[in-house]
Scaffold this active site. Structure first.
Site, PDB file in Angstrom:
ATOM      1  N   CYS A   1     -13.182   5.213 -10.235  1.00  8.59           N
ATOM      2  CA  CYS A   1     -11.855   5.634 -10.726  1.00  8.59           C
ATOM      3  C   CYS A   1     -11.207   4.606 -11.642  1.00  8.59           C
ATOM      4  CB  CYS A   1     -10.927   5.911  -9.546  1.00  8.59           C
ATOM      5  SG  CYS A   1     -11.600   7.077  -8.379  1.00  8.59           S
TER       6      CYS A   1
ATOM      7  N   GLU B   1     -16.416  10.069 -13.427  1.00  7.06           N
ATOM      8  CA  GLU B   1     -17.462   9.835 -12.417  1.00  7.06           C
ATOM      9  C   GLU B   1     -18.006  11.175 -11.956  1.00  7.06           C
ATOM     10  OE1 GLU B   1     -15.926   8.106  -8.675  1.00  7.06           O
ATOM     11  OE2 GLU B   1     -13.974   8.123  -9.660  1.00  7.06           O
TER      12      GLU B   1
ATOM     13  N   HIS C   1      -3.254   3.735  -8.242  1.00  6.40           N
ATOM     14  CA  HIS C   1      -4.326   4.732  -8.133  1.00  6.40           C
ATOM     15  C   HIS C   1      -4.098   5.470  -6.817  1.00  6.40           C
ATOM     16  CE1 HIS C   1      -7.995   6.843  -7.810  1.00  6.40           C
ATOM     17  NE2 HIS C   1      -8.415   6.133  -6.779  1.00  6.40           N
TER      18      HIS C   1
HETATM   19  N1  CAA Z   1      -0.022  13.974  12.381  1.00 10.35           N
HETATM   20  C1  CAA Z   1       0.321  12.996  11.511  1.00 10.35           C
HETATM   21  N2  CAA Z   1      -0.567  12.032  11.096  1.00 10.35           N
HETATM   22  C2  CAA Z   1      -1.818  12.091  11.577  1.00 10.35           C
HETATM   23  C3  CAA Z   1      -2.228  13.086  12.487  1.00 10.35           C
HETATM   24  C4  CAA Z   1      -1.265  14.064  12.895  1.00 10.35           C
HETATM   25  N3  CAA Z   1      -1.569  15.048  13.740  1.00 10.35           N
HETATM   26  N4  CAA Z   1      -3.524  12.880  12.785  1.00 10.35           N
HETATM   27  C5  CAA Z   1      -3.927  11.789  12.091  1.00 10.35           C
HETATM   28  N5  CAA Z   1      -2.897  11.309  11.367  1.00 10.35           N
HETATM   29  C6  CAA Z   1      -2.884  10.150  10.455  1.00 10.35           C
HETATM   30  C7  CAA Z   1      -3.683   8.980  10.991  1.00 10.35           C
HETATM   31  O1  CAA Z   1      -2.947   8.186  11.900  1.00 10.35           O
HETATM   32  C8  CAA Z   1      -3.994   8.234   9.692  1.00 10.35           C
HETATM   33  O2  CAA Z   1      -2.886   7.481   9.299  1.00 10.35           O
HETATM   34  P1  CAA Z   1      -3.044   5.876   9.038  1.00 10.35           P
HETATM   35  O3  CAA Z   1      -4.069   5.744   7.915  1.00 10.35           O
HETATM   36  O4  CAA Z   1      -1.698   5.445   8.603  1.00 10.35           O
HETATM   37  O5  CAA Z   1      -3.542   5.296  10.280  1.00 10.35           O
HETATM   38  C9  CAA Z   1      -4.144   9.370   8.664  1.00 10.35           C
HETATM   39  O6  CAA Z   1      -3.544  10.532   9.271  1.00 10.35           O
HETATM   40  C10 CAA Z   1      -5.588   9.687   8.326  1.00 10.35           C
HETATM   41  O7  CAA Z   1      -6.257   9.890   9.541  1.00 10.35           O
HETATM   42  P2  CAA Z   1      -7.731   9.320   9.748  1.00 10.35           P
HETATM   43  O8  CAA Z   1      -7.810   7.889   9.299  1.00 10.35           O
HETATM   44  O9  CAA Z   1      -8.164   9.648  11.108  1.00 10.35           O
HETATM   45  O10 CAA Z   1      -8.481  10.252   8.681  1.00 10.35           O
HETATM   46  P3  CAA Z   1      -9.999  10.387   8.372  1.00 10.35           P
HETATM   47  O11 CAA Z   1     -10.853   9.553   9.235  1.00 10.35           O
HETATM   48  O12 CAA Z   1     -10.261  11.843   8.375  1.00 10.35           O
HETATM   49  O13 CAA Z   1     -10.170   9.782   6.880  1.00 10.35           O
HETATM   50  C11 CAA Z   1      -9.806   9.204   4.637  1.00 10.35           C
HETATM   51  C12 CAA Z   1      -9.149   9.697   5.929  1.00 10.35           C
HETATM   52  C13 CAA Z   1     -10.495   7.861   4.884  1.00 10.35           C
HETATM   53  C14 CAA Z   1      -8.748   9.005   3.557  1.00 10.35           C
HETATM   54  C15 CAA Z   1     -10.846  10.267   4.173  1.00 10.35           C
HETATM   55  O14 CAA Z   1     -10.182  11.434   3.788  1.00 10.35           O
HETATM   56  C16 CAA Z   1     -11.740   9.812   3.046  1.00 10.35           C
HETATM   57  O15 CAA Z   1     -12.769   9.188   3.289  1.00 10.35           O
HETATM   58  N6  CAA Z   1     -11.378  10.111   1.760  1.00 10.35           N
HETATM   59  C17 CAA Z   1     -12.183   9.751   0.612  1.00 10.35           C
HETATM   60  C18 CAA Z   1     -12.146   8.249   0.318  1.00 10.35           C
HETATM   61  C19 CAA Z   1     -10.797   7.769  -0.138  1.00 10.35           C
HETATM   62  O16 CAA Z   1      -9.959   8.512  -0.605  1.00 10.35           O
HETATM   63  N7  CAA Z   1     -10.584   6.442  -0.008  1.00 10.35           N
HETATM   64  C20 CAA Z   1      -9.365   5.825  -0.503  1.00 10.35           C
HETATM   65  C21 CAA Z   1      -9.622   4.454  -1.113  1.00 10.35           C
HETATM   66  S1  CAA Z   1     -11.024   4.537  -2.253  1.00 10.35           S
HETATM   67  C22 CAA Z   1     -10.346   5.012  -3.736  1.00 10.35           C
HETATM   68  O17 CAA Z   1      -9.170   4.929  -3.920  1.00 10.35           O
HETATM   69  C23 CAA Z   1     -11.254   5.541  -4.795  1.00 10.35           C
HETATM   70  C24 CAA Z   1     -11.214   7.021  -4.779  1.00 10.35           C
HETATM   71  O18 CAA Z   1     -10.452   7.646  -5.511  1.00 10.35           O
HETATM   72  C25 CAA Z   1     -12.092   7.697  -3.844  1.00 10.35           C
END
Ligand code: CAA
Length: 378
Positions: free
Chosen positions: A113, A81, A225
């Site tokens: 993916c 991709e 994945h």
């Molecule tokens: N200490 C420990 N943990 C902490 C923390 C701290 N100080 N602060 C936050 N966290 C935890 C949160 O509680 C959360 O845990 P949970 O999911 O268990 O609730 C985790 O850290 C992530 O925090 P946020 O949800 O606030 O993070 P974010 O809003 O920055 O987004 C994400 C995280 C959605 C993965 C983002 O990085 C993203 O969009 N990534 C790209 C998309 C992706 O990877 N999606 C996955 C499914 S899609 C897929 O699989 C296809 C692909 O390859 C893309």
């Protein structure tokens, strides 16, 4: 009658030789490091260098397992991709670099993916209907979300290569279920440099599709994945019987170090599990869950066959990962800027040339990508 004893005969992996530690990213982004290393579960991300791209990574991953089979490969499926051309398949360059016989079908395959898994199933069907022929499936991607984005911590780069044949010496593939469900969780229209991502929706969509096609029986080993390591924890919780903590940890071993490699990440998880296993897994069934945003998913199983340990290269993979050089934030931002500009350039020449890479991009001239091999390393 078709021979149903078809699967992966050999598998290998490559990741670029420089990385960013996520502690440095956390400091720069004014984020607690625990969020990245515990909440997301990632340690480092591999970074693509100017003389590398999806083709050179694929060639590095494929070379060792293709050597000696150049004349029996009738199909090359290049799953990505991070394509570099809307028309010409990246596999055409790869085909030439690997010196494969000319009477070969070469295609690029796309569905986020999931494409590598779809390609693996098509390769299996091809091998079943073309006795004596083998297929090469590669998954090569640069996961790039852009600076200062939520996805930035889930980046990475790398490639997986798999040889598919009858009577495989690594694992037999057993199909289970595929599923498709139109979602707008992650997509990259032609005009957009980086994906448009609704991260929370993507996690929900991943879990929903897994629940719909998950394995009917409890399995001791399942690889998922893995866009980021904690996604596997979330996925494991949705199984009939969650994985044992030590198994779950083993499936993340390399992925935590490399980052998301999109199409290859499920197979990197498999290599993590096999490389860290404390016992021989011959005869074991391994569940595999593939997810591609947009969204499609497939669950299938692999039966590990006798002698599988000689059909992948845990020591080479470990050396590749541990020998990488750490770079600072300024270098990371420079590398990403170069990557983004290279992929939009009609003409491009890397500002340095490698001496430890077997395959590299020498230049882009009027859109034509010119690759070189370092014969001394082959
Ligand atoms: N200490 C420990 N943990 C902490 C923390 C701290 N100080 N602060 C936050 N966290 C935890 C949160 O509680 C959360 O845990 P949970 O999911 O268990 O609730 C985790 O850290 C992530 O925090 P946020 O949800 O606030 O993070 P974010 O809003 O920055 O987004 C994400 C995280 C959605 C993965 C983002 O990085 C993203 O969009 N990534 C790209 C998309 C992706 O990877 N999606 C996955 C499914 S899609 C897929 O699989 C296809 C692909 O390859 C893309």
């Amino acid at each position: 009658m078709f021979n149903h004893n078809v699967g992966i005969d050999a598998i290998h992996f490559y990741t670029p030789k420089v990385y960013l530690d996520l502690a440095d990213l956390a400091t720069a982004r004014l984020t607690p490091v625990e969020k990245f290393k515990v909440g997301i579960g990632q340690e480092k991300m591999s970074l693509i260098e100017p003389f590398e791209d999806i083709v050179t990574m694929a060639a590095e991953a494929a070379y060792d397992i293709v050597k000696g089979r150049e004349h029996v490969i009738g199909l090359v499926l290049f799953a990505t991709e991070s394509g570099v051309d809307f028309s010409k398949a990246a596999g055409v360059y790869l085909h030439q670099l690997l010196g494969l016989q000319p009477h070969c079908r070469v295609l690029e395959v796309k569905q986020a993916c999931y494409a590598a898994t779809g390609a693996l199933m098509l390769a299996k069907d091809y091998v079943m209907t073309h006795p004596g022929q083998q297929a090469l499936v590669v998954a090569s991607d640069v996961a790039w979300y852009g600076l200062n984005t939520p996805g930035e911590v889930t980046q990475g780069a790398g490639a997986i290569a798999m040889m598919v044949k009858e009577n495989p010496r690594f694992a037999i593939i057993h199909e289970h279920h595929a599923i498709v469900d139109n979602q707008q969780d992650f997509y990259r229209p032609a005009y957009h440099e980086v994906p448009i991502v609704d991260g929370k929706l993507s996690i929900r969509s991943y879990k929903t599709l897994l629940q719909q096609i998950r394995f009917n029986l409890p399995l001791e080993y399942v690889c998922f994945h893995m866009p980021f390591a904690v996604m596997s924890d979330k996925a494991s919780e949705t199984l009939i019987q969650p994985l044992k903590p030590e198994v779950l940890l083993a499936t993340k071993f390399f992925n935590k170090e490399v980052g998301n490699i999109y199409n290859g990440s499920l197979y990197l998880s498999l290599l993590s599990l096999l490389s860290t296993a404390t016992k021989n897994l011959m005869g074991e069934t391994i569940g595999m869950f593939s997810y591609g945003s947009g969204a499609t998913a497939e669950a299938f199983t692999l039966s590990m066959v006798e002698g599988y340990t000689s059909q992948f290269y845990p020591n080479k993979i470990t050396t590749n990962i541990t020998a990488r050089k750490r770079v600072d934030m300024a270098t990371y931002e420079q590398l990403m800027a170069t990557y983004a500009s290279k992929e939009k350039s009609l003409n491009f020449t890397p500002n340095l040339m490698p001496n430890q890479h077997r395959f590299y991009l020498k230049a882009i001239v009027q859109g034509h990508r010119q690759y070189e091999k370092n014969q001394a390393l082959l």
